[in-house]
Structure formats: C-alpha cells, structure tokens
Design an enzyme around this catalytic site. Structure first.
Site, PDB file in Angstrom:
ATOM      1  CD  GLU A 186      -9.023  -4.063  -3.537  1.00 59.83           C
ATOM      2  OE1 GLU A 186     -10.005  -4.743  -3.213  1.00 59.83           O
ATOM      3  OE2 GLU A 186      -9.108  -2.993  -4.148  1.00 59.83           O
ATOM      4  CG  HIS A 246      -2.078   0.932   1.060  1.00 62.35           C
ATOM      5  ND1 HIS A 246      -2.036   2.258   1.408  1.00 62.35           N
ATOM      6  CD2 HIS A 246      -3.307   0.708   0.532  1.00 62.35           C
ATOM      7  CE1 HIS A 246      -3.199   2.814   1.107  1.00 62.35           C
ATOM      8  NE2 HIS A 246      -3.986   1.901   0.578  1.00 62.35           N
TER       9      HIS A 246
HETATM   10  C1  LIG Z   1      -0.752  -0.988  -3.872  1.00 61.08           C
HETATM   11  C2  LIG Z   1       0.486  -0.662  -4.663  1.00 61.08           C
HETATM   12  C3  LIG Z   1       0.048  -0.187  -6.054  1.00 61.08           C
HETATM   13  C4  LIG Z   1       1.246   0.483  -3.984  1.00 61.08           C
HETATM   14  O1  LIG Z   1       2.169   0.950  -4.895  1.00 61.08           O
HETATM   15  P1  LIG Z   1       3.423   1.874  -4.536  1.00 61.08           P
HETATM   16  O2  LIG Z   1       3.187   2.644  -3.296  1.00 61.08           O
HETATM   17  O3  LIG Z   1       3.727   2.650  -5.764  1.00 61.08           O
HETATM   18  O4  LIG Z   1       4.515   0.831  -4.195  1.00 61.08           O
HETATM   19  P2  LIG Z   1       5.711   0.455  -5.145  1.00 61.08           P
HETATM   20  O5  LIG Z   1       5.148  -0.095  -6.410  1.00 61.08           O
HETATM   21  O6  LIG Z   1       6.610   1.644  -5.220  1.00 61.08           O
HETATM   22  O7  LIG Z   1       6.379  -0.707  -4.333  1.00 61.08           O
HETATM   23  C5  LIG Z   1       7.606  -0.584  -3.677  1.00 61.08           C
HETATM   24  C6  LIG Z   1       8.412  -1.834  -3.910  1.00 61.08           C
HETATM   25  O8  LIG Z   1       7.712  -2.926  -3.307  1.00 61.08           O
HETATM   26  C7  LIG Z   1       7.328  -3.872  -4.300  1.00 61.08           C
HETATM   27  N1  LIG Z   1       5.948  -4.268  -4.067  1.00 61.08           N
HETATM   28  C8  LIG Z   1       4.924  -3.486  -3.681  1.00 61.08           C
HETATM   29  N2  LIG Z   1       3.797  -4.206  -3.590  1.00 61.08           N
HETATM   30  C9  LIG Z   1       4.119  -5.454  -3.949  1.00 61.08           C
HETATM   31  C10 LIG Z   1       3.376  -6.635  -4.080  1.00 61.08           C
HETATM   32  N3  LIG Z   1       2.071  -6.668  -3.824  1.00 61.08           N
HETATM   33  N4  LIG Z   1       4.015  -7.751  -4.478  1.00 61.08           N
HETATM   34  C11 LIG Z   1       5.342  -7.739  -4.733  1.00 61.08           C
HETATM   35  N5  LIG Z   1       6.097  -6.638  -4.625  1.00 61.08           N
HETATM   36  C12 LIG Z   1       5.501  -5.513  -4.250  1.00 61.08           C
HETATM   37  C13 LIG Z   1       7.433  -3.126  -5.632  1.00 61.08           C
HETATM   38  O9  LIG Z   1       7.712  -4.015  -6.702  1.00 61.08           O
HETATM   39  C14 LIG Z   1       8.555  -2.168  -5.387  1.00 61.08           C
HETATM   40  O10 LIG Z   1       9.764  -2.834  -5.561  1.00 61.08           O
HETATM   41  P3  LIG Z   1      11.042  -2.056  -6.171  1.00 61.08           P
HETATM   42  O11 LIG Z   1      11.355  -1.016  -5.123  1.00 61.08           O
HETATM   43  O12 LIG Z   1      12.066  -3.121  -6.299  1.00 61.08           O
HETATM   44  O13 LIG Z   1      10.588  -1.458  -7.464  1.00 61.08           O
HETATM   45  C15 LIG Z   1       1.416  -1.886  -4.788  1.00 61.08           C
HETATM   46  O14 LIG Z   1       1.778  -2.314  -3.493  1.00 61.08           O
HETATM   47  C16 LIG Z   1       0.796  -3.012  -5.583  1.00 61.08           C
HETATM   48  O15 LIG Z   1       0.871  -3.001  -6.808  1.00 61.08           O
HETATM   49  N6  LIG Z   1       0.130  -4.008  -4.904  1.00 61.08           N
HETATM   50  C17 LIG Z   1      -0.477  -5.109  -5.616  1.00 61.08           C
HETATM   51  C18 LIG Z   1      -1.815  -4.701  -6.195  1.00 61.08           C
HETATM   52  C19 LIG Z   1      -2.873  -4.505  -5.137  1.00 61.08           C
HETATM   53  O16 LIG Z   1      -2.975  -5.243  -4.168  1.00 61.08           O
HETATM   54  N7  LIG Z   1      -3.681  -3.451  -5.352  1.00 61.08           N
HETATM   55  C20 LIG Z   1      -4.744  -3.078  -4.438  1.00 61.08           C
HETATM   56  C21 LIG Z   1      -4.364  -1.856  -3.679  1.00 61.08           C
HETATM   57  S1  LIG Z   1      -5.493  -1.492  -2.355  1.00 61.08           S
END
Ligand SMILES: CC(C)(COP(=O)(O)OP(=O)(O)OC[C@H]1O[C@@H](n2cnc3c(N)ncnc32)[C@H](O)[C@@H]1OP(=O)(O)O)[C@@H](O)C(=O)NCCC(=O)NCCS
Length: 371
Positions: free
Chosen positions: A308, A254
């Site tokens: 979710e 998140h």
């Molecule tokens: C929710 C979400 C979009 C937040 O995004 P964000 O704040 O931009 O976080 P980031 O994408 O910058 O993630 C930081 C790091 O953790 C990793 N990470 C974050 N969530 C992850 C997940 N669910 N699975 C695996 N790795 C994850 C990213 O790949 C990133 O790695 P990096 O630094 O090597 O690039 C992201 O955690 C995600 O895509 N989750 C999965 C989808 C999901 O559950 N969506 C519903 C949200 S309520």
C-alpha cells in the site's frame, strides 16, 4: 479447544492460483513470479492466467479482450442506484452497493461461472468511474471499446484519452494487485462461495472486507500521512510521535511477509519515475526511517513496507483522487476473487470453522417483568 487469533498460521484451503513466500518476499501467480508478470503481462493476460491456469495464446487473449470490452456497460438499475446514493456515500460504499444491484439486474445468479467472472471484472471500473463523475456533477461516460481495461478506466474517469505512461502505470498496478493468496477479502469470497451462493454475493462481501484500513483502505491514509509529515526534517519527529502514541504506520507490516513485499519494490521504482523528486524523497525517507524504527521497537515481528505504501504514490501519479485508491484496488482484485470462487467450487465443502466459547453456562431465564 483454543482459537488461532486472526487465523494466523492456519491453512484454510488449497489453491493453485497464487502463493506468498513470506520469508523470501516472493509472490507467484500460477507459477509465474510477479516481477516477470509486472514487466511483461497486461492486466487482461493476468486475468486469463488467474481464471484458466495458463497464459493465453493470441486467439485466447483476443477473445477475452473482445468479450470484456462489450461487457462494460452498466444496467439502468445500476445507474439509477448511483444517482440515488446520498452525497455522503464513499467510493467503496458505492461499489459495494452497485455491485449488488448489477448482480440483481443482469442477473448474476445461480452457480458461479467463468462467463460471470469476466462480466463482473469487466464492469467494475465502470461503476467506480460513473460514481466519480456523478459526485463531481458530471454525467457518466459510455465505455470506449477501442481501449484496453486500464486505459478505458482512466478515460471513463476523465473524459480524455489518457497518456501512454499513465496507462502503463495503472496496468502494471492492476497486474500487481490482482491476487494475493488467502488475504481477508479473498477468504471472505471463498466462505460465501462455499455456501453455494452466487458470484455477485461473493464479490460484494469481498468489497466489504477490502474496505477496512488493515486491508485495502490503507493507501489513501498513506497520502494523508505524507501530507502531515510534509518535509524531510519532520520525518523523525512525526514517526516517533506516531509510534510513541501507539499508532500504526500505514503501508507497513504484513501478516505473511517477513521482508519487503515484492510488489512494493516494483511500485517504488514506478513511483521514483512518476513522482516529483521532492515527493519521492519524502516517501523514501519516511519508508527508511519507519522500517528502522519499527524493527528497533519490534525486532521479532520484522515489519517492512507493504504494497500500500507506494501504491499511493503510483495511483496519485496517474491522477486518481486518493479516496478512489481502495476501489481501484477492488477493480484489480476482483479477478482474483472470482478465480478463487471458481476454484472453491471444485470439490466444494462448506467452510464452517468452530469457535472457543467464553460465555457463561447454566443461566436460568427470568421473565422480562422480573428483570
Ligand atoms: C497489515 C497488518 C494488519 C498485519 O497485521 P497482523 O499480522 O495482525 O500484525 P499485528 O497487528 O499482530 O502486529 C504485530 C505487532 O506489530 C505492530 N505493528 C504491525 N504493523 C504495524 C505498523 N504498520 N505500524 C506500527 N506497528 C505495527 C503491532 O502493533 C503489533 O504490536 P504488539 O505486538 O505490541 O501488539 C498490520 O501490520 C497493520 O495494521 N499495518 C498497517 C495498515 C496497513 O498498512 N494495511 C495494509 C496491509 S497490505
């Protein structure tokens, strides 16, 4: 000038509607802890709270219930649009398209009003349910004005009066998802509102933002993931493989929470009650191993379960097809979107950020024949 990628850490608005305390794992609506609202308030009470800033008294709640119940019918143009959609249209495509038609047909135009917020929130479940029936070769059902918001949604989907435990589960889900500070779809709605556009346009834009898997599109993918994992002995290899190949695990991580999302804690207990022991063990085992691995691999990000993950199990337990999960999220969140639009308009200023230009400069125009 440098950009804040994804606007992380940037404060873009003041709001008194809800707040996420990310370090502590707390969510409040108008000062009330989500855990308290989830166990004590109905969705309609929460709508009133989000729109007005205080919980309704009996007369106020009765008034809102009565108004919402007579505002559920779809205009003819909306039904005609649903019938005209191609078979390939998904539920979020249908909701986005028909919300727009509802805006034009009723009409919902001019400066957004509280009355319009009630109208559009009342009609959202009818759009989703009518779409679902038509795609299954059944005629849409007229809403039942004797039923509350959650019960009527289930009734319009199935044609049967839903069992009390399903109504309670869905109502609690709707309470939990109704608002969440400056999430992507709410921000979208506020940006559109800031241009002095109409409420239907704000909501249509928000549906588009919610559709993506990084926001509201994740829960059906959670079910797909659990289907693929299939059995407890496959959890470790499946999760390892997914993370080794750079996949994101749906239902984890998140932008703001640095601990478990408080809504996930509540939904986990609901899923424990409502699912089969076998399914719950698979989900819980996957959650535990996923958190362990995510935190081992990315200790600085502190990745935990988001809303979710167990939303999927809860919506599954009330009989919703998994591709309706995102549109059911929208059925709830429309209350928050509309509350934010109304708040944005108090002392509104156009939201117009800047960008960091990375393109070239000084190029000379060459006529097309000479290129
Ligand atoms: C929710 C979400 C979009 C937040 O995004 P964000 O704040 O931009 O976080 P980031 O994408 O910058 O993630 C930081 C790091 O953790 C990793 N990470 C974050 N969530 C992850 C997940 N669910 N699975 C695996 N790795 C994850 C990213 O790949 C990133 O790695 P990096 O630094 O090597 O690039 C992201 O955690 C995600 O895509 N989750 C999965 C989808 C999901 O559950 N969506 C519903 C949200 S309520």
């Amino acid at each position: 000038m440098t950009s804040a990628k994804g606007l992380e850490g940037v404060v873009v608005a003041s709001t008194a509607i809800s707040h996420v305390f990310g370090e502590e794992g707390r969510l409040v609506y108008r000062g009330y802890a989500i855990s308290e609202l989830a166990s004590k308030a109905s969705y309609e009470e929460v709508c009133y709270l989000l729109w007005h800033g205080h919980l309704p008294n009996r007369a106020e709640l009765d008034g809102l219930n009565a108004t919402m119940r007579v505002r559920r019918e779809l205009p003819e143009a909306a039904l005609a649009t649903l019938r005209a959609l191609p078979k390939s249209a998904g539920p979020m495509d249908a909701l986005r398209s028909v919300a727009s038609v509802v805006g034009a047909a009723l009409p919902i135009d001019g400066k957004p009003t509280y009355d319009q917020a009630v109208q559009i929130t009342a009609i959202f479940p009818t759009i989703v349910a009518a779409f679902n029936r038509l795609r299954n070769g059944k005629e849409p059902l007229a809403p039942d004005a004797t039923l509350g918001h959650a019960a009527n949604y289930l009734y319009m989907l199935t044609g049967e009066r839903p069992p009390e435990n399903h109504v309670k589960s869905l109502d609690t889900y709707l309470v939990l998802l109704a608002d969440h500070s400056m999430n992507a779809s709410t921000f979208t709605a506020r940006v559109i509102a800031s241009t002095e556009s109409d409420l239907a346009s704000c909501v249509v834009g928000a549906v588009g933002a919610l559709k993506g898997p990084l926001h509201g599109g994740a829960p059906e993918l959670v079910m797909d993931m659990l289907d693929e994992i299939k059995s407890a002995d496959n959890i470790h290899p499946w999760v390892d493989d997914a993370l080794n190949s750079g996949k994101k695990l749906m239902g984890f991580g998140h932008r703001v929470y640095r601990t478990t999302d408080p809504r996930a804690e509540i939904l986990r207990e609901m899923a424990r009650q409502a699912s089969s022991a076998e399914f719950f063990a698979l989900a819980r085992g996957t959650e535990q191993y996923a958190i362990q691995e995510l935190n081992r691999r990315k200790p600085e990000r502190r990745l935990y379960t988001n809303v979710e993950f167990y939303s999927a199990a809860v919506l599954n337990s009330v009989g919703l097809p998994r591709d309706l999960f995102p549109s059911t999220f929208a059925v709830s969140r429309v209350a928050g979107w509309t509350a934010h639009v109304l708040e944005q308009l108090v002392g509104n200023r156009l939201i117009r950020p800047q960008s960091e230009y990375t393109g070239p400069e000084g190029l000379k125009f060459v006529p097309v024949e000479q290129r």
